[in-house]
Every structure is written in structure tokens, then in C-alpha cells.
Design an enzyme around this catalytic site. Structure first.
Site, PDB file in Angstrom:
ATOM      1  N   LYS A 189       0.861  -1.184   0.000  1.00 41.16           N
ATOM      2  CA  LYS A 189       0.000   0.000   0.000  1.00 41.16           C
ATOM      3  C   LYS A 189       0.900   1.237   0.000  1.00 41.16           C
ATOM      4  CE  LYS A 189      -3.845   2.083   2.635  1.00 41.16           C
ATOM      5  NZ  LYS A 189      -4.674   1.990   3.856  1.00 41.16           N
ATOM      6  N   SER A 209      -9.676   2.015   2.981  1.00 40.49           N
ATOM      7  CA  SER A 209      -8.797   2.814   2.151  1.00 40.49           C
ATOM      8  C   SER A 209      -7.754   2.000   1.397  1.00 40.49           C
ATOM      9  CB  SER A 209      -8.073   3.836   3.025  1.00 40.49           C
ATOM     10  OG  SER A 209      -7.206   3.175   3.935  1.00 40.49           O
ATOM     11  N   SER A 255      -9.982  -0.457   7.108  1.00 38.07           N
ATOM     12  CA  SER A 255      -9.380  -0.276   5.786  1.00 38.07           C
ATOM     13  C   SER A 255      -8.690  -1.498   5.196  1.00 38.07           C
ATOM     14  CB  SER A 255      -8.390   0.889   5.804  1.00 38.07           C
ATOM     15  OG  SER A 255      -9.089   2.108   5.842  1.00 38.07           O
TER      16      SER A 255
END
Lengths: 487, 485
Positions: free
Chosen positions: A76, A151, A175
Site C-alpha cells: 500500500k 482505504s 481499511s
């Protein structure tokens, strides 16, 4: 190889049926083909990945391979990666090449894993749909008109579309678990403090926790084992002996491998608000768990409904302060023209941050203001303690808690974009776990309307990651939802 | 109303830079004077993703301070974030202790004035808390832009806050000096005011005696005792003048301009920041165990008050001498080393030498006692030779000068090489007396006529004839016998 489990990839690499360079190339080519449509990656690290793969091949040849040596993965873009663009999904950091590796990145590098690239995300990890990225929304591999969740939507979409076998994520209010649920993969957020936050760009420090994505619980267990561990550079990192999170991943001993396991079903999670297709899939999954020998018991989390308001005080408060460092002075975006210091700050930040980030900075600044602090921040901290106590009371009656990961399946891109509160409410089942600092896992448990994946969330007591993974693994031995792939 | 109808109320906030090798939340060096930004690591420049880790050395120093002033050392204290934007504050917040400081309460006894007017006073402390320093903004030499040097960012500070207990600039300066001596005594701060290691902010207000407290103004960043005194004196006059002219004091932060000797407003209360303090979620509460406090206590040096008491009891010194000698640890240690060398029976003469000739000489050459050309062992040796009658006190001064100028390695060496040994030979002294009496008949007659002064003149002549080496007591006795005999 694209759909192989980590165990299968390890075996293939060790048996030299495929080299790490070939494996990385396979995934890099797949990213090249599919990413334009999915937008799961912000940066593709082709040269870096191939260099790492060559080093991994040498290590394998020398007989020094560890479990993840030569295994491709994606990070990420919240994790700092030395020499690689690290944007956090923001225009603010669109020019930021980190001079250092996050602890997680360094651990995986040392393990010989191959970093394919950096995945898209909601800006500064603020969002539940991945629409809040400066780099554009990520598409759900099951339906390109749908959000993948957020997210960590880029990492989830990448694993679901097999652009990477595994990926890292972070989970502040759901997330990791929510996008895992929406994309039909497995994701785990460990106990707060298990994964070092050093080099993980902070959103809400007391809630942020690194996590792992994989197709299965078994793959997640391997990735988490490599990511976790004490780090003296993070004062909230827990000083505990290293753990093998795959230790409860085992073949079923009999047809009742979960005999004795008490699964708590929070009354509040099964009340109104859950979509019918989600309820159907979750009920079926609970039936499956009972077939495997588990018993279910109703429990109560009376304060869980207060999790969202508490979260939207604490997280923005911390974020408003955490994001102050992005001022255009030392790195990151700076406005082209300004008359004085105040205008340099105002324009750089107005240009560099997106709408949701600004909204949370404003909310956070407000709740910490003189005269409001007691009414908001202190109250929210009290709620946080009550929520944590609720979980402890529930765990007196059960071993793990189960329920839906999200109230609905993935919604259409744009559907909630203008209604932040509706978006916030979609995290109703995941947020309380972060407030309590507990580990949580989401695994696929079927499909709802439009053939969209449904996730089942398992919540455990502190440090019960291995048990959560082992439990999900038994479920995955008996079902094949985790083996389904988008067309 | 006249000046004397006003009471001055002063409280001080002192920022003492703690002398740890590395910063309070990072491993970067704290050494002063490096090239800009070479001592700022990823944490200090607040790169994305970095986190603070507390330096236990800074905490240990705070504990030491707490013990030294008899304060409560909190078992649990909390680091908070003080949020504001400034280019030399890289994170956009300063990590500081707000609601729960590590040191709570405590007191310091100060001595004000000299001689008969001297008095003692005990100043109460409110708290002392740990925090990080900011970097520096440099507004010159950058062609209309500002330069940022982050070397100082993250340097550990102990902010020491007093109650508003001081009633004059003299008391404020005495307090600041006592604090300055103490932080150096317990070795937590180098006290270098030029380099900004010890900075004072003064909160000043005036009121009618017994009346409610007046509105205060805070004078920021005073980096010398002289400026502290000047700034307070100016501010007090300004406040009294303003009120007497019918004005009101507005709460404000002011700066002192050493060139004009005036204070001027920096910002009013209306411009004050809302710092949005909240506990720093990156740092756990600071827990200080009883064991840790005891460990620090065991490593504490003897404190000035205790040492003063011991000097009085053990060496029989006066309170004045004991106080003077314990004004700094260096002087106290020099004195004790001198006594050790001379023998404890000689403590009083040792004290006289350290406070007298040595202090005068150091003063004249603007030297610190650590740079004394005469060592404590040399001085002790000298005192010993006076005590055992080898030399007189006057010859002692000569030997001291010689030692200072490097004319010998010890008092004994100087006495030998320069032939300064005192003459105790009664025959030789008598011979000298006879010569002097023969040559000074007039004085002899005056003495016999009852002029006592004439006797002293004759003693002086004999000493002169002996080149100062005759034992003065012996000269006195023999001369008296001759004149009366």
C-alpha cells in the site's frame, strides 16, 4: 502460477520449476495489462522488482531461502519505500521519494520478498471507497462500476485480480477488512502494536495498524508472520516474542475441526441495517461454522453503535495534527506563488489535500479547540474505553465474534461520494475493533446481488491472530469462496 | 501615588537545555555549532512516517532536578502535542508535557543582597516539564527569504516554572542564578547562556500591596542575568507609569531590546494561539518507577544546602563562608580538595584563601576556578606551610604569586628555591633586633614615652631586615622583652 497459493509458489520456486524473475515478470506483465482498467497501482516497480527477484533467485540457489524469498507482493502506498515514490494517494506527496524504508517494508525486503509496486489508496488512508485518491478511483475487479472498498482498495483489488499474490495494507477503521470483504479476499488487521508503524504514514496514530491481504487465511498468516514484530522505533510497538501466525493453519483433524469453538454473534450487528443479500450469505457461513463443530451464542456490544461518532472525533483529531507536517516547507507539494508564509501554507495545503482530507482536518481542529476538547475528544476517549469493555465482557462468553464485515456489498462508484456520513456509516461493523485495538479478519463467505462478494468478519481477543487465521482456514478448507476469481 | 505604593510580582519560566548526547526523541547529536541541518535526522525533519522515541537520559535528568528541589516526581506523566505552524517546527507541533508534568512542586532557597541587608527567601516551584526545542529561523543573508536550521529541533529542554513569588528584579535574578547554579551542580545542563542553554521568560505584574494580582506581561527569551534585571526594571516602571497615567495593562507577550533597554509588544492576548493540546498518541505515558527514582537518588551529588550544613558543622565555618563556598560546585570542590591537602584543621584558612586571594586573582584575570593557575593541592600545601610556621602569612602571598606564575610546582619547591623559609632562630632574630634598635633610637624613645604605634614600626623594621622571613610572633615577643628589659 497466477492463482497459486504461497505454499504452492514456495514449492515451485524451491523446486526451480519457476524462477523468481519469471514469477515477478508474470505478475508485472499482468499489472501492465490490467492495471489501466483497475487503477490498483500508483507506481509499478518493475526494475526494482526484477533486481530483487534476481537477488532472491541467487538466495534460493544458495539454499538460503526463507518462506517469502522470491514471492512477489505489493505495498500500500502508505508505506515508505526507499528510492520509490511514496504518495499516500495524495497530490501533497506526489513528488515524494522516500529516503528510507518503513519497518514493514524493510522486514519483507530482508525476507527476500519482491516488491512489485505501490498500490492505490484513499488519500492519507481516509475513505471507505478508494474514490478519495489523487490518482483516481480503483475499480472492483468483480464489477468495474463498483468501488473496491477503502482505504486499502488498491491492495485488495490487486490481490483479488491476481496482480499480486499478497499485499500489505493498513486498517484504521476497517481499511483492510472492508476492502477484503468487497473484493472476495482475506484480510487481517492484527492487535494494535503487533505491526510497527515506523514508516507507515500516519493517519490516526492510536488506531492505525498494518495488515495483510491474501487469497486465503493461510496466505495472510505467512505475510503477517513476516510483517509483525517489535520495533524499538515505534513506542507503541509491543515487545513480545515473535509468533508464527500460521501455527494454527492445519489440515482438518476430522469433520468437526472447530468443535469447542464458541462464536459470539453480537445482537447489535444482526439488527437492522444489514442488507438482505449480506444477511443470507452470513447466515449460511454461520451454518457452515456450526457444521464444523462450532457453537454460536448471542452476545451484546451495547456501545458499538457509538463507535462511529467516537471514531469521527478521535481519528480526525489525531489526523489534524499528524498532517500538519505537510506544510510545503521541507518536502511535498508547495504552491507555485505566494506572498508570505501564511499564504504559502494556505495555498500549498489547499492545493495539496483533497476534499475528504480537508474535511477531517477541519473536524479534528474543531474538536481539539479550546472549549470543545472536553465535550468531544475526552468524551470520545471515554466511549472508546466503554467499547473496549463491551468486547471484554463478550469474550467472557465466546472465543471469537462473528458478523458481517460491511452492511452491504460494494456500491457503485460515485453513489456515496457526495454523502460523507453515509460513507462513514458503511464502516459500522469494523470501526469498534480499531477503537478497542483488537485483531479482526475478513474472509469471503459468498456472493450477494450482482455477484458481488460478501465478507464475514471474525473478531478475536488481543493477540488471538493465530486463532482467527486458524478458524478461517478451517472454513476455507470446507468451502471454496476464497478460490473464486473475478472474470 | 509613589513608586513605593506598588508591589512587583514576578514569576519565571526557565528553559534549561538538558546535556544529553542525543535528542529527546531521536538519535541525532545535540552538539552546538555544527553546520546547518547536519544534525537533523529523519525524525527531526519530520519525514512522513517517522515516530518519536523518548530518550531516557532526558527523563533521568528531570528526575535529578525533581529530587534536587524536593519536588514530587510523578509516577505517570504525559507527553502532549502543542500544535502550531512555523517553518522551524517541522512536525507542526511541539511535543511537550501539558496537563501532567514529570516534576511537580519543589522549592529553591535564594539569598538576596550583601552584608547587613542580605536576606533569604524560599521560592516555590510550580512544575518542571520535558519538551523538545524547535529549530532556528534565520532571516538574514538569504536575500529576502528565510533559512531554516533544524540542528536544534528536538533538543531536550526542561521548562522550569516558578510560582509568582519574586517581589523585585533582584529577587528574580537571585532565583535565576540559584537555578543556574543548581542545574550545573547536578550536571543536567551546561548553563551556557550565550548558546541558549539557559533562557529565562519573566512574567511581570504590579499591584497595590495586599490587593489582587495585576495583569501580567511576559518578557520572552532573556539570555543573561543583566538583561533579566534590566528588562524587569524597565517593565515595572512602564507598567506603573501606564497605570498611574490612567491606562490599563493588557495581557501580552513582550520582547526586551538590549540596545534600547526597553520592552516592546510581540503579541497581545487576542493574538494568542489555540495550541489544541492533546496527548501524543505516538508516545505512551511516561512511567517513572520508585526503583528508578531511588537509582537516580543514589547517583545524586551532595546538594548545596547539605554541603553548606556540613561545612558549618564539620569545618566550623560561618554561615556566610559556607554559603559563599557552595555558590558553585566547582568552588565547593576546589575548597574541599584544598582542605584535604592542608588538613581539616586548616579549613578556615583554606576558606579564607579560596574566597580571598584566589577569588581576587581569578576575578582580576576573568577566569573560572576551573582555570585557576594554582591547583587545590598547591594551595593546600601553601596553607599547610603557613600553619606549621615554615612561612608567614605575608610570605604565603608571595609563594601564592610565585605558584600562580608557574615559578615552582609546589609551595615547598617555591619556598626552597626562593629561600623563603621562616627564621625561627632566636639568636639570629635577636641580632637583627639589636641592629634595628640601634638604628631607630627615635622610635625606641617614642615607645618608651607611651606611643604604642612605635612598637609596630619597629616590628616592621625587623621583618624588613629579615626579608619577611622572621617568625612574626617570635619578633614580637623578643622585641617586647628587649624594650621592656
Amino acid at each position: 502460477m497466477i492463482h497459486a497459493s504461497l505454499t504452492e509458489l514456495r514449492a515451485a520456486l524451491d523446486a526451480k520449476r519457476i524462477s523468481s524473475v519469471e514469477l515477478a515478470t508474470l505478475f508485472l506483465d499482468r499489472i501492465e495489462q490490467q492495471n489501466p482498467a483497475l487503477n490498483a497501482f500508483i507506481t509499478v516497480n518493475r526494475d526494482g522488482a526484477l533486481a530483487a527477484a534476481r537477488a532472491a533467485d541467487a538466495r534460493i540457489a544458495a539454499g538460503n531461502a526463507g518462506p517469502l524469498t522470491g514471492i512477489p507482493l505489493a505495498h500500500k502506498d502508505v508505506f515508505c519505500t526507499e528510492g520509490v515514490l511514496t504518495t499516500c494517494g495524495s497530490k501533497m506527496l506526489s513528488n515524494f521519494v522516500s529516503p528510507y524504508d518503513a519497518h514493514v517494508v524493510a522486514l519483507l525486503k530482508a525476507a527476500g520478498a519482491v516488491n512489485l509496486g505501490k498500490t492505490n489508496m484513499d488519500e492519507f488512508a481516509m475513505g471507505s471507497s478508494n474514490e478519495n485518491s489523487h490518482y483516481g478511483p480503483v475499480k472492483n475487479p468483480w464489477d468495474a462500476t463498483r468501488i473496491p472498498g477503502g482505504s486499502s482498495g488498491g491492495s485488495a483489488a490487486a490481490v483479488a485480480a491476481r496482480l499480486a499474490p499478497i499485499a500489505t495494507g493498513t486498517d484504521t477503521g476497517g481499511s483492510v477488512r472492508q476492502p477484503a470483504g468487497h473484493t472476495g479476499i482475506t484480510g487481517i488487521k492484527p492487535t494494535y502494536g503487533v505491526v510497527s508503524r515506523y514508516g507507515m504514514i500516519a493517519y490516526a496514530s492510536s488506531l492505525d495498524q498494518g495488515g495483510a491481504f491474501g487469497a486465503s487465511a493461510a496466505d495472510c498468516a505467512q505475510l503477517l508472520t513476516a510483517m509483525a514484530g517489535f520495533d524499538a522505533r515505534d513506542s507503541t510497538s509491543l515487545e513480545r516474542p515473535a509468533e508464527d501466525y500460521a501455527r494454527e493453519i492445519a489440515a482438518p483433524a476430522n469433520d468437526k475441526p472447530l468443535a469447542g469453538l464458541r462464536i459470539g454473534l453480537p445482537r447489535e450487528f444482526f439488527a437492522e441495517g444489514m442488507a438482505e443479500d449480506v444477511r443470507t450469505a452470513v447466515d449460511a457461513a454461520l451454518d457452515e461454522y456450526r457444521k464444523l463443530g462450532a457453537t454460536t451464542v448471542e452476545v451484546s456490544l451495547p456501545n458499538a453503535k457509538l463507535a462511529i461518532p467516537a471514531y469521527y472525533v478521535i481519528a480526525p483529531a489525531e489526523a489534524s495534527s499528524n498532517l500538519s507536517r505537510f506544510d510545503g516547507v521541507r518536502y511535498g507539494h508547495r504552491a507555485a506563488e505566494y506572498r508570505d508564509l501564511a499564504e504559502m501554507y494556505a495555498k500549498s495545503r489547499a492545493e495539496g489535500f483533497g476534499a475528504e482530507v480537508k474535511r477531517r482536518i477541519l473536524v479534528g481542529t474543531y474538536v481539539l479547540s479550546h472549549g470543545y476538547y472536553d465535550a468531544y475528544y475526552l468524551q470520545a476517549q471515554k466511549l472508546r474505553r466503554l467499547i473496549a469493555q463491551d468486547f471484554q465482557a463478550a469474550f467472557a462468553q465466546c472465543d471469537v465474534i462473528a458478523g458481517p464485515t460491511s452492511p452491504t456489498t460494494a456500491w457503485a462508484i460515485g453513489e456515496k461520494a457526495d454523502d460523507p456520513v453515509q460513507m462513514y456509516l458503511s464502516d459500522i461493523y469494523t470501526i469498534a475493533v480499531n477503537l478497542a485495538g483488537l485483531p479482526g479478519l475478513s474472509h469471503p463467505c459468498g456472493f450477494g446481488g450482482g455477484n458481488l462478494p460478501v465478507g464475514l468478519q471474525l473478531i478475536g481477543d488481543y493477540f488471538s491472530e493465530a486463532r482467527l487465521l486458524g478458524t478461517a482456514h478451517q472454513y476455507q478448507q470446507a468451502t471454496d469462496w476464497h478460490l473464486r476469481r473475478p472474470a | 501615588m509613589s513608586r513605593s505604593d506598588w508591589e512587583v510580582v514576578i514569576g519565571l519560566e526557565v528553559h534549561a537545555q538538558l546535556n544529553t548526547a542525543s535528542k529527546i526523541f531521536s538519535g541525532a547529536s545535540t552538539a552546538f555549532g555544527a553546520e546547518p541541518n547536519v544534525q537533523a535526522c529523519a525524525v527531526d525533519i519530520a519525514l512522513p512516517g517517522v515516530l518519536p522515541v523518548l530518550n531516557r537520559g532526558a527523563v533521568e535528568r528531570a528526575i535529578r532536578f525533581g529530587l534536587a528541589i524536593g519536588a514530587h516526581v510523578a509516577s505517570k506523566s504525559v507527553f502532549a502535542r502543542k500544535n502550531y505552524f512555523y517553518p522551524d517546527l517541522p512536525k507542526g507541533y511541539q511535543i511537550s508535557q501539558f496537563e501532567l508534568p514529570v516534576v511537580q512542586g519543589g522549592e529553591i532557597t535564594i539569598r538576596i543582597g550583601e552584608g547587613d541587608k542580605a536576606y533569604e527567601k524560599t521560592v516555590q516551584l510550580t512544575r518542571a516539564h520535558l519538551e523538545e526545542d524547535a529549530g532556528k529561523s534565520l532571516h538574514e543573508d538569504f536575500h529576502g527569504m528565510s533559512g531554516i536550521d533544524l540542528n536544534r529541533a528536538g533538543t531536550p529542554l526542561l521548562e522550569i516554572v516558578s510560582e509568582p513569588d519574586m517581589r523585585s528584579s533582584a529577587e528574580a535574578v537571585a532565583y535565576a542564578r540559584a537555578l543556574h547554579a543548581l542545574v550545573r551542580w547536578i550536571d543536567i545542563c551546561d548553563g551556557n547562556m550565550q548558546e541558549g542553554s539557559f533562557r529565562c521568560d519573566a512574567n511581570v505584574s504590579v499591584r497595590r500591596p495586599g490587593g489582587p494580582l495585576g495583569t501580567r506581561r511576559e518578557i520572552k527569551n532573556l539570555n543573561s542575568f543583566r538583561f533579566l534585571q534590566q528588562a524587569i526594571d524597565y517593565e515595572v516602571q512602564w507598567q506603573i507609569g501606564t497605570i498611574e497615567d490612567g491606562g490599563k495593562i493588557q495581557q501580552a507577550t513582550v520582547l526586551f531590546d538590549p540596545d534600547t533597554g526597553e520592552t516592546r509588544m510581540m503579541r497581545s492576548k487576542e493574538d494568542a494561539h489555540d495550541y489544541r493540546y492533546f496527548p501524543d498518541p505516538d508516545l505512551l505515558p511516561l512511567v517513572v518507577s520508585k526503583e528508578w527514582i531511588e537509582e537516580v537518588r543514589r547517583g545524586m551529588p551532595e546538594l548545596p544546602e547539605a554541603m553548606k550544613g556540613r561545612f558549618i558543622n564539620e569545618y566550623g565555618l560561618s554561615a556566610y563562608d559556607a554559603t559563599t563556598l557552595t555558590a558553585s560546585k566547582e568552588v565547593a570542590n576546589f575548597f574541599e580538595d584544598t582542605v584535604q591537602s592542608a588538613g581539616s584543621a586548616q579549613a578556615k584558612p583554606c576558606a579564607n584563601w579560596v574566597m580571598g586571594d584566589l577569588a581576587a586573582r581569578l576575578n582580576r584575570e576573568e577566569k573560572d576556578i576551573s582555570a585557576s593557575a594554582v591547583s587545590s593541592v598547591q594551595l593546600g600545601g601553601l596553607v599547610g606551610r603557613i600553619a606549621d610556621g615554615t612561612i608567614s602569612n605575608n610570605i604565603g602571598k608571595k609563594v601564592f604569586e610565585a605558584l600562580w606564575n608557574g615559578e615552582g610546582t609546589s609551595a615547598d619547591a617555591v619556598i626552597e628555591s626562593q629561600g623563603l623559609r621562616q627564621t625561627n632562630d632566636a639568636g639570629a632574630i635577636e641580632a637583627m633586633i639589636d641592629e634595628v634598635l640601634a638604628a631607630n633610637q627615635k622610635s625606641v624613645e617614642e615607645f618608651r614615652a607611651g606611643k604604642e604605634k612605635a612598637f609596630n614600626a619597629l616590628v616592621g623594621q625587623v621583618m624588613k631586615a629579615s626579608k619577611g622571613k622572621a617568625n612574626p610572633a617570635q619578633v614580637n615577643e623578643l622585641l617586647k622583652r628587649k624594650l621592656e628589659g
